[in-house]
Scaffold this active site. Structure first.
Site, short mmCIF file in Angstrom:
data_model
loop_
_atom_site.label_atom_id
_atom_site.label_comp_id
_atom_site.label_asym_id
_atom_site.label_seq_id
_atom_site.Cartn_x
_atom_site.Cartn_y
_atom_site.Cartn_z
CG HIS A 243 -2.09 -0.88 0.82
ND1 HIS A 243 -2.05 -2.18 1.24
CD2 HIS A 243 -3.43 -0.85 0.25
CE1 HIS A 243 -3.20 -2.94 0.51
NE2 HIS A 243 -3.94 -2.12 0.04
CD GLU B 127 -10.05 -7.45 -1.73
OE1 GLU B 127 -8.95 -6.70 -2.05
OE2 GLU B 127 -10.81 -7.01 -0.85
CG ASP C 257 -5.46 -8.16 -1.11
OD1 ASP C 257 -4.29 -8.40 -0.70
OD2 ASP C 257 -5.93 -6.99 -0.97
CB CYS D 232 -10.14 -1.67 -8.43
SG CYS D 232 -10.77 -2.84 -7.31
C1 PEP Z 1 -6.57 -4.95 -4.57
O1 PEP Z 1 -6.34 -6.01 -3.63
O2 PEP Z 1 -6.43 -5.44 -5.65
C2 PEP Z 1 -7.16 -3.79 -4.21
C3 PEP Z 1 -7.68 -2.87 -5.00
O3 PEP Z 1 -7.48 -3.46 -3.00
P1 PEP Z 1 -6.20 -2.90 -1.96
O4 PEP Z 1 -4.73 -2.72 -2.96
O5 PEP Z 1 -6.67 -1.78 -1.20
O6 PEP Z 1 -5.93 -4.17 -1.13
MG MG Z 2 -7.06 -5.63 -1.71
#
Ligand code: PEP
Ligand code: MG
Length: 584
Positions: free
Chosen positions: A206, A451, A475, A522
């Site tokens: 992140h 995910e 994920d 996403c």
């Molecule tokens: C993902 O896991 O692809 C996602 C968009 O959520 P995050 O990156 O915030 O875990």
């Molecule tokens: Mg995620």
């Protein structure tokens, strides 16, 4: 001599600047430039802080003396003497002044920068007694910072200076740290830094994601960079190649300066695509949405031509709050700002996803986390369901924001039918609570993130309950391949085109399309131009990514013919080594 350090390329572009080494524990200190006429008042703040701390120490010494010779704790008295001496130390005072006068750093930033410089010298000392004095120096500086926290800076945020190209003191700065939490990164979002380097972190950690959203060059997982690079070293960050060059030769500086200008020209060229509809050569309309972390990011989403927000990571409202989580009203105001900021375009608000590499507070960072395996622990919807009153407050806030524009609600990390049912019960309860209190709220579409492999393998269950699905590939890859996305040691195994990942992606997209339900990606795959053709070929028509990536992906889409890509994508899907076919 130039040193090159290799890490992971996480955010494009070239940054050239002087290094600012920031210890992880010091990132919450404000970093801004002061104007020339504010330099004297910054020095005065420091002087006051130093005097106040000295007075405090002298008082403690006096009270120790009053205890009489038997209780006087000679070691403590000696230690306080050391603290007093460090406080008056010429290297500390003149060094701090240098950063304020010559570089226009604010007082706190100047103090912590000089602390880093001296701390390194202590680290290099042979004598263990002297080496240990570093901890004393840190304590003294911490006391001064605490004093300054209580005395607001006379420099109002709007009056902060900007780096000035004409002044040698204000060349671009790049931040070097061992580690930064996602919340720390967010603090730097409005900051003065032109690039970032961290020792640890994976490509889709992140921290890397926030760096990417800031659209400035960044390299993570650069192992010992914070040890090898010294305060004020000249550094080139090549965010495309994942390389950091320290103390570059004039030839390298010229070469990278040229690359940097080329990048700017390319961006300028791309910006002309803002109003061009994202339609493929064979007439397929593609939806390009934005991922945001804060309501204020809506402006960047609109600027990049996004047709909505596909992922608002609401957890950033919850992080770095020292346990004081935002209440319903604060959340409602934040979601409402995002909705209004998008001017009638839809906003997909994901319910809170804390845990794993997104601790609520820095204190609970990965290393110190009391969970054995946080990525597999109480994260995202699991955490929300374990805190129903907090979750209900968030659900009510999102429903209320939906009265101001189109809102979709997205639930992260679902894997079990029971979690789905519990979530729906709570969404209905939140509506009832709002009805009972007479609060206005709006209609929402409800979506689930796919995910976890278990979710990707039970899509019919999800389609029964949800209006749309959004595939979180970051994920999905982590959990399918058992690769910690934040661990640079296994980052070479983190493979978005692993056949298992592609099969889960393809079948999720196909099942949604067969049922006429919306599906988007996403995760970071959506913003990776090298994967755009493949995702289109697999049938994806909705992509959500950082605003900074939208125009480059759009450019790629405009050159694609999906009818041709379909057959090629099927061959990639069936391949033993899909990566080998990606350049076809
Ligand atoms: C993902 O896991 O692809 C996602 C968009 O959520 P995050 O990156 O915030 O875990
Ligand atoms: Mg995620």
């Amino acid at each position: 001599m130039t040193i090159s350090i290799h890490g992971l390329a996480v955010s494009r572009g070239i940054a050239i600047g002087r290094a600012v080494i920031v210890a992880s524990s010091r990132v919450d200190v404000a970093h801004y430039f002061v104007q020339a006429d504010q330099v004297a008042s910054e020095i005065e703040r420091l002087r006051q802080a130093r005097n106040a701390v000295a007075e405090e120490i002298v008082k403690v010494q006096q009270s120790l003396q009053e205890l009489g010779p038997n209780d006087a704790h000679p070691e403590l008295t000696a230690l306080l003497d050391v603290h007093l001496m460090l406080l008056q130390d010429e290297q500390l005072t003149s060094g701090v002044k240098h950063w304020i006068v010559d570089r226009h750093y604010n007082a706190e930033w100047a103090l912590t920068t000089q602390l880093e410089v001296i701390a390194r010298q202590f680290d290099e000392m042979e004598d263990p007694y002297l080496r240990e004095r570093k901890a004393d120096l840190e304590q003294v500086v911490e006391r001064m910072l605490r004093f300054m926290r209580g005395v607001a800076s006379p420099v109002a945020p709007g009056e902060q200076g900007k780096p000035n190209q004409d002044s040698p003191a204000e060349v671009p700065l790049v931040l070097i740290a061992h580690d930064l939490s996602p919340a720390d990164m967010l603090q730097f979002k409005q900051s003065v830094f032109a690039g970032f380097v961290t020792d640890v972190g994976g490509k889709t950690s992140h921290t890397a994601i926030v760096a990417r959203s800031m659209d400035i060059p960044a390299v993570v997982g650069a192992r010992s960079s914070s040890q090898l690079i010294k305060q004020d070293d000249w550094v080139i960050i090549d965010g495309d190649a994942g390389v950091v060059l320290v103390d570059p030769s004039p030839i390298l500086l010229a070469e990278y300066g040229f690359k940097q200008r080329q990048g700017e020209v390319e961006r300028e060229r791309l910006s002309r695509l803002k109003h061009t509809p994202a339609v493929t050569l064979d007439g397929q309309k593609i939806e390009l949405l934005a991922n945001i972390e804060q309501p204020e990011d809506a402006a960047a989403a609109l600027k990049a031509g996004a047709v909505g927000v596909g992922l608002f990571r609401s957890e950033f409202l919850f992080m770095g709050r020292s346990g004081k989580l935002p209440d319903e009203e604060e959340q409602y105001q934040a979601y409402r700002r995002a909705v209004e900021g998008m001017q009638g375009l839809p906003v997909t608000i994901r319910t809170v996803d804390v845990g794993a590499d997104k601790p609520l507070d820095r204190g609970a960072s990965r290393a110190g986390d009391d969970h054995l395996n946080p990525a597999l622990g109480l994260r995202a919807i699991r955490w929300s369901l374990s805190e129903p009153s907090m979750f209900l407050a968030q659900l009510r806030a999102i429903l209320r924001a939906a009265a101001h524009g189109p809102v979709h609600m997205l639930i992260p990390m679902l894997a079990h039918a029971s979690e789905i049912r519990q979530t729906l019960v709570l969404v209905n309860r939140a509506r009832e609570q709002l009805d009972n209190s007479g609060m206005a709220y709006g209609h929402i579409k409800l979506g689930a993130m796919i995910e976890v492999p278990a979710a990707a393998l039970t899509i019919p269950l999800f389609l029964r309950y949800f209006d749309f699905l959004s595939i979180g590939t970051n994920d999905l890859i982590q959990y399918t391949l058992a690769i910690d996305r934040a661990d640079e040691a296994v980052s070479h195994l983190y493979d978005p085109v692993h056949p298992a990942v592609l099969q889960l992606l393809a079948s999720t997209i196909e099942q949604c399309r067969a049922k006429g339900k919306g599906v988007s990606v996403c995760g970071e795959m959506a913003g990776d131009v090298s994967l755009t053709r493949l995702l289109l070929g697999l049938g994806l028509r909705s992509f959500s990514m950082h605003p900074s990536q939208i125009l480059a992906v759009k450019q790629q889409i405009l050159r694609c013919d999906t009818s041709r890509l379909q057959t090629w994508a099927q061959s990639v899907l069936a391949a033993e080594d899909p990566a080998a076919l990606m350049t076809d």
